[in-house]
Motif scaffolding. Structure first.
Motif: not given
Length: 160
Positions: A106-119
């Protein structure tokens, strides 16, 4: 007190800005034109173009306000500039293994950038919160909707 800071990557901020500019520079002017044209056609109470246009303009204005607020509270953090790349912080790409040795990256990103399908998971997601500050080999307990799980940090990486 609730921290209103909105951590975001440079790419995430650019995407917010692009959406704001598109709405303001392209979408809204088209609707203004439709509403102006429809208003000139007489009875507004039965004019579908006018009524739809006014409704759509309110939606666009609401989106613009939400995007402006997100950008105002945004704190752009470039993960490549992380000084301690041996631990999990914002922007880290982390491979974890659960009790059954099922691995997930997984990559930890901003809450506005989440995309579970791409991890890409948000900074405030339960897994991201559990991993904060962890190093390779650490085991962390994560409270998920399906119950608590333990995960071991196998690998940590940052963009260069």
């Amino acid at each position: 007190m609730h921290d209103k800071t909105n951590y975001i990557t440079p790419q995430g901020y650019a995407a917010l800005r692009a959406e704001y500019d598109r709405l303001l520079g392209e979408e809204r002017p088209k609707i203004v034109e439709i509403v102006s044209w429809a208003a000139g056609n007489g009875d507004r109470s039965e004019n579908g173009d006018y009524l739809y246009g006014r409704k759509r303009m309110r939606e666009i204005d609401g989106q613009l306000r939400r995007l402006a607020k997100k950008m105002q509270h945004a704190r752009v953090i470039d993960p490549a500039q992380q000084p301690d790349k041996a631990r999990v912080y914002f922007g880290a790409t982390v491979t974890v293994a659960d009790e059954d040795d099922v691995r997930r990256t997984i990559t930890i990103v901003g809450n506005d950038e989440t995309d579970a399908a791409s991890g890409r998971i948000g900074w405030d997601a339960p897994l991201a919160r559990a991993l904060r500050g962890a190093a390779v080999g650490d085991v962390r307990r994560v409270n998920l909707p399906g119950g608590a799980k333990e995960v071991e940090i196998m690998k940590i990486g940052y963009p260069t």
